[in-house]
Every structure is written in C-alpha cells, then in structure tokens.
Design an enzyme around this catalytic site. Structure first.
Site, PDB file in Angstrom:
ATOM      1  N   CYS A 231     -11.387 107.496 -75.584  1.00  0.00           N
ATOM      2  CA  CYS A 231     -10.163 108.227 -75.263  1.00  0.00           C
ATOM      3  C   CYS A 231      -9.157 107.972 -76.382  1.00  0.00           C
ATOM      4  O   CYS A 231      -8.740 106.834 -76.608  1.00  0.00           O
ATOM      5  CB  CYS A 231      -9.607 107.770 -73.914  1.00  0.00           C
ATOM      6  SG  CYS A 231      -8.126 108.668 -73.396  1.00  0.00           S
TER       7      CYS A 231
ATOM      8  N   ASN B  96      -4.767 104.860 -61.651  1.00  0.00           N
ATOM      9  CA  ASN B  96      -4.515 103.484 -62.083  1.00  0.00           C
ATOM     10  C   ASN B  96      -3.023 103.233 -61.957  1.00  0.00           C
ATOM     11  O   ASN B  96      -2.220 103.808 -62.695  1.00  0.00           O
ATOM     12  CB  ASN B  96      -4.973 103.280 -63.537  1.00  0.00           C
ATOM     13  CG  ASN B  96      -6.466 103.069 -63.657  1.00  0.00           C
ATOM     14  OD1 ASN B  96      -7.070 102.373 -62.843  1.00  0.00           O
ATOM     15  ND2 ASN B  96      -7.081 103.688 -64.643  1.00  0.00           N
TER      16      ASN B  96
ATOM     17  N   GLY C 129       0.330 110.949 -75.503  1.00  0.00           N
ATOM     18  CA  GLY C 129       0.765 112.124 -76.242  1.00  0.00           C
ATOM     19  C   GLY C 129       0.176 113.410 -75.688  1.00  0.00           C
ATOM     20  O   GLY C 129      -0.761 113.405 -74.893  1.00  0.00           O
TER      21      GLY C 129
ATOM     22  N   GLU D  95      -2.628 102.953 -78.314  1.00  0.00           N
ATOM     23  CA  GLU D  95      -3.770 102.511 -77.515  1.00  0.00           C
ATOM     24  C   GLU D  95      -4.972 103.438 -77.700  1.00  0.00           C
ATOM     25  O   GLU D  95      -4.821 104.632 -77.930  1.00  0.00           O
ATOM     26  CB  GLU D  95      -3.422 102.527 -76.025  1.00  0.00           C
ATOM     27  CG  GLU D  95      -2.388 101.536 -75.601  1.00  0.00           C
ATOM     28  CD  GLU D  95      -2.078 101.664 -74.117  1.00  0.00           C
ATOM     29  OE1 GLU D  95      -1.342 100.817 -73.618  1.00  0.00           O
ATOM     30  OE2 GLU D  95      -2.554 102.622 -73.475  1.00  0.00           O
TER      31      GLU D  95
ATOM     32  N   SER E   9      -4.655 119.035 -67.542  1.00  0.00           N
ATOM     33  CA  SER E   9      -4.115 118.018 -66.638  1.00  0.00           C
ATOM     34  C   SER E   9      -3.247 118.742 -65.610  1.00  0.00           C
ATOM     35  O   SER E   9      -2.074 119.011 -65.851  1.00  0.00           O
ATOM     36  CB  SER E   9      -3.283 117.001 -67.434  1.00  0.00           C
ATOM     37  OG  SER E   9      -4.113 116.265 -68.296  1.00  0.00           O
ATOM     38  N   LEU E  10      -3.831 119.042 -64.470  1.00  0.00           N
ATOM     39  CA  LEU E  10      -3.158 119.874 -63.466  1.00  0.00           C
ATOM     40  C   LEU E  10      -2.369 119.020 -62.471  1.00  0.00           C
ATOM     41  O   LEU E  10      -1.152 119.120 -62.368  1.00  0.00           O
ATOM     42  CB  LEU E  10      -4.191 120.730 -62.734  1.00  0.00           C
ATOM     43  CG  LEU E  10      -3.634 121.759 -61.761  1.00  0.00           C
ATOM     44  CD1 LEU E  10      -2.851 122.834 -62.501  1.00  0.00           C
ATOM     45  CD2 LEU E  10      -4.751 122.390 -60.938  1.00  0.00           C
ATOM     46  N   HIS E  11      -3.077 118.219 -61.681  1.00  0.00           N
ATOM     47  CA  HIS E  11      -2.512 117.185 -60.811  1.00  0.00           C
ATOM     48  C   HIS E  11      -1.684 117.693 -59.622  1.00  0.00           C
ATOM     49  O   HIS E  11      -1.225 116.880 -58.814  1.00  0.00           O
ATOM     50  CB  HIS E  11      -1.673 116.180 -61.613  1.00  0.00           C
ATOM     51  CG  HIS E  11      -2.385 115.623 -62.796  1.00  0.00           C
ATOM     52  ND1 HIS E  11      -3.660 115.095 -62.715  1.00  0.00           N
ATOM     53  CD2 HIS E  11      -2.017 115.533 -64.113  1.00  0.00           C
ATOM     54  CE1 HIS E  11      -4.042 114.697 -63.911  1.00  0.00           C
ATOM     55  NE2 HIS E  11      -3.075 114.962 -64.775  1.00  0.00           N
TER      56      HIS E  11
ATOM     57  N   CYS F 215      -3.046 104.792 -68.949  1.00  0.00           N
ATOM     58  CA  CYS F 215      -2.678 105.263 -70.282  1.00  0.00           C
ATOM     59  C   CYS F 215      -1.238 104.858 -70.614  1.00  0.00           C
ATOM     60  O   CYS F 215      -0.311 105.175 -69.881  1.00  0.00           O
ATOM     61  CB  CYS F 215      -2.831 106.784 -70.338  1.00  0.00           C
ATOM     62  SG  CYS F 215      -2.542 107.458 -71.961  1.00  0.00           S
TER      63      CYS F 215
ATOM     64  N   CYS G 261       5.538 113.100 -67.480  1.00  0.00           N
ATOM     65  CA  CYS G 261       4.808 113.112 -66.204  1.00  0.00           C
ATOM     66  C   CYS G 261       5.171 111.846 -65.420  1.00  0.00           C
ATOM     67  O   CYS G 261       5.104 110.740 -65.957  1.00  0.00           O
ATOM     68  CB  CYS G 261       3.310 113.186 -66.456  1.00  0.00           C
ATOM     69  SG  CYS G 261       2.806 114.686 -67.334  1.00  0.00           S
TER      70      CYS G 261
ATOM     71  N   CYS H 170       2.759 108.679 -65.128  1.00  0.00           N
ATOM     72  CA  CYS H 170       2.030 108.248 -66.326  1.00  0.00           C
ATOM     73  C   CYS H 170       2.782 107.184 -67.105  1.00  0.00           C
ATOM     74  O   CYS H 170       3.973 107.346 -67.405  1.00  0.00           O
ATOM     75  CB  CYS H 170       1.761 109.468 -67.212  1.00  0.00           C
ATOM     76  SG  CYS H 170       0.818 109.071 -68.702  1.00  0.00           S
TER      77      CYS H 170
ATOM     78  N   CYS I  48       5.298 109.624 -75.807  1.00  0.00           N
ATOM     79  CA  CYS I  48       5.076 110.955 -75.235  1.00  0.00           C
ATOM     80  C   CYS I  48       6.366 111.469 -74.613  1.00  0.00           C
ATOM     81  O   CYS I  48       7.086 110.717 -73.941  1.00  0.00           O
ATOM     82  CB  CYS I  48       3.980 110.895 -74.178  1.00  0.00           C
ATOM     83  SG  CYS I  48       3.559 112.501 -73.466  1.00  0.00           S
TER      84      CYS I  48
ATOM     85  N   SER J 272      -7.380 117.655 -74.049  1.00  0.00           N
ATOM     86  CA  SER J 272      -6.681 117.818 -72.773  1.00  0.00           C
ATOM     87  C   SER J 272      -5.216 118.160 -73.015  1.00  0.00           C
ATOM     88  O   SER J 272      -4.558 117.544 -73.845  1.00  0.00           O
ATOM     89  CB  SER J 272      -6.782 116.517 -71.962  1.00  0.00           C
ATOM     90  OG  SER J 272      -6.009 116.609 -70.784  1.00  0.00           O
TER      91      SER J 272
END
Length: 347
Positions: A103, A291, A160, A90, A215-217, A334, A114, A117, A110, A192
């Site tokens: 993007c 999302n 990824g 994608e 990418s902390l989150h 994603c 996470c 995701c 991947c 990232s």
C-alpha cells in the site's frame, strides 16, 4: 537535485540520448535500478567512469531512510520512511494467499478530511514525486529479497488522494509496471480515489489496464457529506456519472471500498441503499473492518455485525467480500504511525 527514480523507462532513454549516449544505455541504467537493485551509480559496472560521474552530479540515488518498521503477528509490515527533505511517510506490506501487496502513499499528509481516517490528522504538505513512490516499493522489495519473495500487487491507497497528484501517480505506475523493471502486472496495480470526478474522467481517457477503486464508505449523500467532505464538491450522482463514463471507455470491473463503522453505515438500510447504488455496474464491494483511530471516536463493527452486513448484501445480489483484518496489533490505520511520530517530534 532530481531523483533518478523519477524517470520512467521512456524518460530514461531520452535522458541518455540528450547526453549524446547510445539509447541502450537507458535500458542498462533502468535494469541496474530495478533488476539488480543497485544502491549507487558506482555499482553500474558496464557504464564508463565519465557516465557515472555525470549521473552522480545530476541525480540523487540515496535510499529512503527507515525511521520505524513494525511487524504484525499476521505478517503485515508497516514502514515509516524519511524523505530527502525530512518529511515522513508510511508504507504497508500486506501478505495475502495470492501474494505480497504494498500500500503506497502518494502525498505527504492529506487534505481530503475523511472523518474516520488518520491520514487527515496531518494536512497535506506536498505531493510525492513518482520516484518517492517507486522507492517505497524498492525498500519493501529489499526486505522480501532476503526470503526470495517479490512484491506482486500494489494499491495506491496510502496517505493522500492519488488523483490530486495525478501525473506523478501515473508515472509511478509506468515505472513499476515496465517489463524491464519490476514487471508488476498492470492488473495487479490499483489506484484508489475518494471521488475526484475530474480525475476519474481523465483516468478513463487513459484507457490503461490499472484497476480503479472508489473509497465510497456511505451509500447516500447525507451520510457521505458527514464523513467525507469531498462529497459536498462531488455528490454521489456526479460520482456515479463519472463511473459510468469510465466503464463505457474501459469495460473494466470497479471496486468500491466500504469501511464498516459501527452505528454509522452498517444498518440494513445502508446495505439496501448500497446494493441499489451499485446495481447495473460491474463492481465488487470490498467491506473493510475499521482500524480504530482514537482521535476520531468511530468504533469498528465486530465480526458478527460485519457478517450480518455482508450477508445482507449477498441476499440483495451485490457482489462483495469481507476483507481480512491486517495489522490490528500495530499502528495499522493509514496515517496513524506517522501522526504519532510527528507528534513526538513536536513535544
């Protein structure tokens, strides 16, 4: 057969020298690819027939196949491409007031796992080559050429982990940044990572002008361990040490990506911990509405909740922004469109 798009400018020059051609031929080929957007070696009219035949025997040049293109009401475009080996990936075009941002995906699938995701719904099959990343930009640029626009910004934030494909990602950046190619400014290119400490330290030593996003989150190890397995290998303390090393080498502003998950990481205490964690860094926190991915069960924070979290950070003197939503009416998350396509193939 190697793709011609795998070669950055210096490698292109070396390739022609290795064949006994004049060095300037590398520049000609590079500009045919990225300025004139040639689709076949036969179009390179200032090369001899023999040169074109040699190139065609050794290098692939066919474009990515578009399996699907979704266009959102807000202008976001999501592409599903098929690679030469039949794999699907994608790419997303997001339209901002400052320009057109693509993007880019860096791996087929991947392995970072996470929990929120969609990229992790399908495990990593392989790394993308630098040329396969370059071609994502070229395919989007073809669409933009029709309206006289250009790709102005790139974020390597698609499917990824970029630092798990380090060499190819950096080679990709060199190609799209080169002033004789697409000439996308280094400070308009962001890589990232979810927190691969060794990759961050290696990137620090490159001392390049590309931006680094984390990418902390989650603002603490307990929560981050729960939603991001990478944190068990590289806990927040190690991550922050690596970022201190990076800033000591580069004196560059960082950005922290923070997806807002309702009832999970959106509390006042999380805001306080996040502000404390980032204190002392030149950092901008990018708050991202989630999302939703049906398979994961997380719920996005509503507008009121997102503003509450944003206001709390601002009162704690943490610099932040609340990203506008993109592509909510299409498969915007994603990995979501690819996962749907691959499930359909197997049924």
């Amino acid at each position: 057969m190697k793709s011609i798009y795998d070669l950055n400018y210096e490698q292109m020059e070396q390739m022609v020298l290795d064949r006994g051609w004049k060095k300037y031929r590398g520049n000609q080929i590079f500009q045919w690819l990225y300025r004139k957007r040639a689709l076949h070696f036969d179009e390179m009219s200032d090369l001899s027939l023999q040169m074109k035949e040699e190139l065609q025997k050794e290098f692939r040049m066919e474009p990515l196949k578009i399996l699907s293109r979704q266009i959102s009401n807000d202008g976001t475009r999501k592409y599903l491409f098929e690679l030469a080996d039949g794999s699907s990936i994608e790419t997303v075009l997001m339209v901002y007031n400052y320009g057109n941002c693509v993007c880019v995906t860096s791996q087929v699938g991947c392995n970072m796992g996470c929990k929120f995701c969609a990229s992790g719904l399908l495990k990593k099959q392989r790394d993308l080559t630098s040329g396969e990343m370059v071609q994502q930009i070229l395919e989007v640029q073809k669409d933009l050429d029709e309206s006289g626009q250009r790709v102005s910004h790139i974020v390597v934030m698609g499917t990824g982990e970029p630092f798990d494909n380090y060499d190819n990602v950096l080679n990709f950046c060199k190609t799209v940044n080169h002033d004789r190619g697409l000439a996308i400014g280094a400070r308009h290119i962001t890589i990232s990572t979810c927190g691969l400490v060794d990759g961050i330290r290696r990137f620090a030593d490159e001392q390049v002008q590309y931006n680094l996003a984390i990418s902390l989150h989650a603002p603490n190890d307990v929560l981050r361990n729960e939603i991001m397995p990478v944190n068990r290998a590289y806990p927040i303390s190690e991550l922050m040490d690596a970022l201190r090393y990076y800033t000591s080498k580069n004196n560059r502003r960082l950005s922290f990506e923070y997806i807002l998950l309702k009832g999970k990481n959106d509390s006042e205490e999380c805001a306080r911990q996040l502000a404390e964690l980032t204190r002392g860094f030149d950092v901008f926190i990018n708050l991202i509405p989630y999302n939703q991915v049906d398979e994961h069960g997380f719920v996005t924070v509503d507008d009121k909740g997102a503003m509450r979290f944003y206001d709390r950070l601002m009162k704690l003197n943490a610099r932040c922004t609340l990203r506008q939503k993109h592509g909510v009416d299409i498969d915007a998350a994603c990995g979501q469109l690819r996962a749907k396509y691959e499930r359909g193939k197997s049924n």
